[in-house]
Structure formats: C-alpha cells, structure tokens
Design a protein around this motif. Structure first.
Motif, short mmCIF file in Angstrom:
data_model
loop_
_atom_site.label_atom_id
_atom_site.label_comp_id
_atom_site.label_asym_id
_atom_site.label_seq_id
_atom_site.Cartn_x
_atom_site.Cartn_y
_atom_site.Cartn_z
N SER A 6 21.21 -12.13 19.36
CA SER A 6 20.05 -11.26 19.56
C SER A 6 20.03 -10.10 18.56
CB SER A 6 20.03 -10.73 20.98
OG SER A 6 21.27 -10.13 21.28
N GLY A 30 19.65 -2.84 29.10
CA GLY A 30 20.05 -4.25 29.16
C GLY A 30 20.93 -4.56 27.97
N PRO A 33 25.81 -8.28 25.97
CA PRO A 33 27.19 -7.89 25.69
C PRO A 33 27.36 -6.78 24.65
CG PRO A 33 26.67 -9.93 24.52
CD PRO A 33 25.45 -9.56 25.33
N GLY A 34 26.25 -6.32 24.01
CA GLY A 34 26.39 -5.14 23.16
C GLY A 34 25.96 -5.32 21.70
N ALA A 35 25.30 -6.42 21.40
CA ALA A 35 24.93 -6.66 20.00
C ALA A 35 23.87 -5.67 19.49
CB ALA A 35 24.43 -8.10 19.83
N TRP A 36 22.86 -5.39 20.32
CA TRP A 36 21.84 -4.41 19.90
C TRP A 36 22.50 -3.05 19.71
CZ3 TRP A 36 16.06 -4.36 21.61
CH2 TRP A 36 15.47 -5.59 21.28
N ASP A 62 23.70 -1.47 31.44
CA ASP A 62 23.50 -2.83 31.94
C ASP A 62 24.04 -2.95 33.36
OD1 ASP A 62 22.89 -5.65 30.14
OD2 ASP A 62 23.67 -5.91 32.17
N ASP A 79 21.80 0.07 37.01
CA ASP A 79 20.47 -0.52 36.98
C ASP A 79 19.52 0.45 36.27
OD1 ASP A 79 17.89 -1.40 37.54
OD2 ASP A 79 18.40 -2.02 39.59
N VAL A 80 18.89 -0.01 35.20
CA VAL A 80 17.98 0.86 34.43
C VAL A 80 16.83 1.38 35.29
CG1 VAL A 80 16.30 0.85 32.52
CG2 VAL A 80 18.55 -0.18 32.19
N ASP A 104 16.02 -4.86 25.75
CA ASP A 104 16.08 -6.30 25.63
C ASP A 104 16.39 -6.88 27.01
OD1 ASP A 104 15.98 -8.65 24.07
OD2 ASP A 104 18.15 -8.66 23.75
N ALA A 106 16.34 -8.52 30.63
CA ALA A 106 15.70 -9.70 31.19
C ALA A 106 16.37 -10.01 32.52
CB ALA A 106 15.86 -10.88 30.24
N MET A 123 9.95 -4.64 35.45
CA MET A 123 11.06 -3.87 34.89
C MET A 123 10.57 -3.02 33.71
SD MET A 123 13.82 -6.95 35.16
CE MET A 123 15.16 -6.26 34.25
N1 SAM Z 1 20.42 -6.96 23.74
C1 SAM Z 1 21.65 -7.49 24.31
C2 SAM Z 1 22.62 -7.73 23.17
O1 SAM Z 1 22.16 -7.75 22.03
O2 SAM Z 1 23.81 -7.87 23.41
C3 SAM Z 1 21.37 -8.75 25.11
C4 SAM Z 1 20.60 -8.45 26.37
S1 SAM Z 1 20.44 -9.80 27.49
C5 SAM Z 1 19.18 -10.75 26.75
C6 SAM Z 1 19.60 -9.07 28.87
C7 SAM Z 1 20.44 -8.13 29.71
O3 SAM Z 1 19.61 -7.40 30.61
C8 SAM Z 1 21.48 -8.83 30.57
O4 SAM Z 1 22.77 -8.44 30.17
C9 SAM Z 1 21.16 -8.35 31.99
O5 SAM Z 1 22.31 -8.12 32.77
C10 SAM Z 1 20.42 -7.05 31.72
N2 SAM Z 1 19.62 -6.54 32.84
C11 SAM Z 1 18.78 -7.24 33.65
N3 SAM Z 1 18.24 -6.44 34.57
C12 SAM Z 1 18.74 -5.18 34.36
C13 SAM Z 1 18.56 -3.91 35.00
N4 SAM Z 1 17.73 -3.76 36.05
N5 SAM Z 1 19.24 -2.85 34.52
C14 SAM Z 1 20.09 -3.01 33.46
N6 SAM Z 1 20.29 -4.17 32.82
C15 SAM Z 1 19.63 -5.26 33.26
#
Ligand code: SAM
Length: 192
Positions: A6, A30, A33-36, A62, A79-80, A104, A106, A123
C-alpha cells in the motif's frame, strides 16, 4: 523496504500533490502494519534523518497492533472513531494540531459490497469530526473509500469544509476494485 505494498499508493499520490512536507504533522488512520507511516516519516522528516530540514511528527492509529517505527508515535489498539482516541491525539500532536490527516482505514470486508461500502463511508464521516478537532486551516485530508451509493454524500460533506475535493484512483490500486481515495485540500473550519 516497505511493510506493505500500500506504500506505493501513498508515494504515487504524494509525488503528485506534495502533501507531506518536512516539518508537517501527520495523523495516519488505520496505520497497521505501518507502510504509509514509513512513507510519512521519511517525507516529513519525523525521524530527523535530514538535519537541515525541520523535523515533523507522525502519529499512527489502528485497532490492531502496529510494530514500532523510528520517527512515529503509534496508538495501537485504538479506534479512530472513538472520542478518547481524539483526546490522546490532541496530546501527541504539537500544539494539538495536524497539517495532514491520512486514512487508509478499512473494515474487515464481509463480502457484501454494499454493506462494506456503507461501513467504510461511515468511518470516513467520523474523520470530519476528527478534522474539526485537530486539522489546521489550510490542511489536507486523504481518505480511502469503496465506491457506492453514499460516496456522493461524503464528497458533499467534504466540499463544505475543504476548498478542493477530488477523487483519486492510484495506478497502484487494483483496477477491478471499488477502492478510491478522496483528496480534500485547504481546510476551512466549519461554520456553526
Ligand atoms: N495504510 C496501511 C499500511 O500502509 O500499512 C494499511 C492499512 S489497512 C488497508 C486498513 C487498516 O485499518 C487495518 O489495519 C484495520 O485494522 C484498520 N482499521 C479498521 N477500522 C479501524 C478503526 N475504527 N480505527 C482504527 N483503525 C481501523
């Protein structure tokens, strides 16, 4: 080495729009794992890698665990959309303010496209509450959504508080997915 592919979506968007400048404060919603966050740390210089540039701030959030990263503060298992998370963010950000909110986020996909769409858009709506608390005037919001019936409503809400809102589909995003991003720029505080 990025933790997740991502990263390339954010790199592509940021190469074009230059949202992440050295010295900026960024919230990554979100983040696991931390790429953004890796991209953001590098671009805003929050690890202080470039001593000639101002150091920025990156806070990642996250509901899952986010492995530590030099230059980032992580709120794992947060939770955001929950107000207590907003309160913690206010403490972690310099002056309680951010230049950029990235999302990001989801939900776990159920496979029912419309239901997942509604969940994710809901969200995204909560990001507008977050923006009202922490986003600096002139700031930007980049958020992922899955296209569907409520996308227009989200775009409209964003347009009320940002001067410019556009839809992005990065090349790094799978062509056959409903994934899109709204890039909302030049924040103005909502009128009460
Ligand atoms: N951008 C991230 C990266 O580059 O590593 C990848 C993100 S991944 C597509 C989506 C993330 O949104 C998941 O790790 C999920 O746990 C998190 N997520 C979903 N609902 C959330 C919430 N209400 N609050 C915080 N994080 C949430």
């Amino acid at each position: 080495n990025f933790r997740c592919r991502s990263a390339f979506k954010l790199l592509e968007i940021d190469d074009k729009f230059r949202l992440l400048q050295p010295g900026c404060s960024v919230v990554d919603c979100g983040a696991a794992p931390g790429a953004w966050s890796q991209v953001a740390v590098h671009r805003v210089n929050s690890a202080g890698t470039d001593p000639a540039a101002p150091p920025g701030t990156v806070v990642g959030i996250d509901v899952l665990h986010i492995p530590p990263l030099d230059g980032a503060h992580f709120l794992s298992c947060h939770d955001v959309t929950a107000p207590p998370t907003h309160a913690k963010l206010l403490e972690l950000l310099p002056g309680g303010q951010a230049h950029v909110i990235l999302s990001d986020m989801a939900p776990n996909a159920s496979g029912f496209r419309e239901m997942d769409h509604v969940k994710l858009i809901t969200m995204c709506f909560s990001l507008l509450d977050l923006a009202e608390k922490i986003l600096l005037p002139g700031g930007s919001l980049l958020c992922k959504y899955w296209d569907g019936i409520l996308a227009h409503e989200l775009q409209e809400k964003l347009s009320r508080v940002f001067n410019s809102v556009q839809t992005l589909k990065p090349n790094a995003s799978r062509k056959d997915s409903a994934e899109r991003y709204f890039l909302a720029r030049i924040y103005k505080k909502p009128e009460k």
